[in-house]
Design a protein around this motif. Structure first.
Motif, short mmCIF file in Angstrom:
data_model
loop_
_atom_site.label_atom_id
_atom_site.label_comp_id
_atom_site.label_asym_id
_atom_site.label_seq_id
_atom_site.Cartn_x
_atom_site.Cartn_y
_atom_site.Cartn_z
N SER A 46 -1.34 12.68 -9.08
CA SER A 46 -2.29 13.61 -9.70
C SER A 46 -1.59 14.62 -10.61
O SER A 46 -2.14 15.01 -11.63
N ASN A 47 -0.37 15.02 -10.26
CA ASN A 47 0.38 15.94 -11.13
C ASN A 47 0.73 15.29 -12.47
O ASN A 47 0.92 15.99 -13.46
N ASN A 48 0.82 13.96 -12.49
CA ASN A 48 1.13 13.23 -13.72
C ASN A 48 -0.10 12.61 -14.35
O ASN A 48 0.02 11.74 -15.21
N ASN A 49 -1.29 13.04 -13.92
CA ASN A 49 -2.57 12.56 -14.45
C ASN A 49 -2.70 11.04 -14.37
O ASN A 49 -3.14 10.39 -15.32
N VAL A 50 -2.28 10.48 -13.25
CA VAL A 50 -2.36 9.04 -13.01
C VAL A 50 -3.21 8.83 -11.76
O VAL A 50 -2.96 9.43 -10.74
N MET A 51 -4.22 7.97 -11.89
CA MET A 51 -5.08 7.64 -10.76
C MET A 51 -4.94 6.14 -10.48
O MET A 51 -5.63 5.33 -11.10
N PRO A 52 -4.05 5.77 -9.57
CA PRO A 52 -3.83 4.35 -9.30
C PRO A 52 -5.09 3.65 -8.76
O PRO A 52 -5.71 4.13 -7.82
N THR A 53 -5.45 2.56 -9.40
CA THR A 53 -6.58 1.76 -8.95
C THR A 53 -6.09 0.61 -8.07
O THR A 53 -6.85 0.03 -7.32
N GLN A 54 -4.82 0.32 -8.17
CA GLN A 54 -4.21 -0.74 -7.38
C GLN A 54 -2.87 -0.22 -6.88
O GLN A 54 -2.07 0.30 -7.66
N HIS A 55 -2.65 -0.31 -5.58
CA HIS A 55 -1.36 0.16 -5.07
C HIS A 55 -0.93 -0.63 -3.85
O HIS A 55 -1.72 -1.35 -3.25
N GLU A 56 0.35 -0.48 -3.52
CA GLU A 56 0.90 -1.20 -2.38
C GLU A 56 2.01 -0.36 -1.76
O GLU A 56 2.82 0.24 -2.46
N ARG A 57 2.00 -0.34 -0.42
CA ARG A 57 3.06 0.34 0.34
C ARG A 57 3.71 -0.68 1.25
O ARG A 57 3.04 -1.54 1.80
N TRP A 58 5.03 -0.56 1.41
CA TRP A 58 5.71 -1.44 2.34
C TRP A 58 6.91 -0.72 2.95
O TRP A 58 7.50 0.17 2.36
N ARG A 59 7.17 -1.11 4.19
CA ARG A 59 8.29 -0.60 5.00
C ARG A 59 8.27 0.91 5.19
O ARG A 59 9.29 1.49 5.53
N ASN A 60 7.18 1.57 4.96
CA ASN A 60 7.11 3.02 5.08
C ASN A 60 8.19 3.69 4.23
O ASN A 60 8.65 4.79 4.53
N HIS A 61 8.62 3.00 3.19
CA HIS A 61 9.74 3.48 2.38
C HIS A 61 9.45 3.41 0.88
O HIS A 61 10.06 4.12 0.09
N TYR A 62 8.53 2.52 0.49
CA TYR A 62 8.22 2.32 -0.92
C TYR A 62 6.71 2.40 -1.14
O TYR A 62 5.93 2.02 -0.27
N HIS A 63 6.33 2.87 -2.31
CA HIS A 63 4.91 2.92 -2.69
C HIS A 63 4.84 2.71 -4.20
O HIS A 63 5.55 3.35 -4.96
N LEU A 64 3.97 1.80 -4.60
CA LEU A 64 3.81 1.43 -6.00
C LEU A 64 2.33 1.48 -6.33
O LEU A 64 1.52 0.98 -5.56
N GLY A 65 1.97 2.12 -7.43
CA GLY A 65 0.57 2.21 -7.82
C GLY A 65 0.40 2.00 -9.31
O GLY A 65 1.25 2.40 -10.11
#
Length: 164
Positions: A46-65
């Motif tokens: 939100s601070n970068n004015n990005v609203m991810p419509t698709q995202h993925e988290r894995w290993r409680n270590h990475y997040h991609l949106g």
């Protein structure tokens, strides 16, 4: 009817609670960390004015949106060496998979061990060096848990957004 001695009941109840408590504590701890990571990711987005419509988290270590509307990718790596990135896909010409593999030979058997896996972004402006975002690090995790599939999936998704 079965008669249960109150002392036996108390001791067995205490033993069950004592054996279950580490699992409950660990579960609570993981859930708290996961919620904190998600909140941090959402705040950064939100601070970068990005609203991810698709995202993925894995290993409680990475997040991609991915924000499909504005074609921006948000990447967040947690842990000892955290990283936060926003990549504007309008500036990217190609996405490739980067991997480092180590060959180990035991007797006559050869094995290949994945040490590092990442997505690499090549920009239209050739003076801009390629950006790499980590998907898997063999020094942090002892085995691969589907990261190769995650990298291939996101490469296809991002390549499709580059064509639009």
């Amino acid at each position: 009817m079965i008669s249960i001695d109150p002392i036996t009941l108390a001791v067995s109840s205490f033993a069950m609670v004592a054996s279950a408590s580490p699992f409950l504590y660990y579960s609570y701890k993981l859930k708290r960390i996961s919620n904190e990571n998600l909140a941090t990711f959402e705040e950064f987005s939100s601070n970068n004015n990005v609203m991810p419509t698709q995202h993925e988290r894995w290993r409680n270590h990475y997040h991609l949106g991915l924000d499909s509307q504005y074609k921006k990718l948000v990447y967040h790596r947690f842990g000892s060496y955290p990283e936060q990135s926003v990549i504007d896909l309008k500036e990217v010409i190609k996405v490739s998979i980067q991997e480092k593999i180590r060959r180990v030979q035991v007797g006559k058997e050869k094995r290949y061990i994945l040490e590092f896996l990442a997505l690499q972004f090549h920009f239209k402006d050739f003076t801009h060096s390629p950006k790499t975002i980590e998907i898997y690090d063999g020094e942090l995790f002892t085995s691969v848990a589907g990261e190769k599939g995650i990298a291939e999936k996101w490469q296809k998704i991002l390549e499709n957004h580059l064509k639009d």
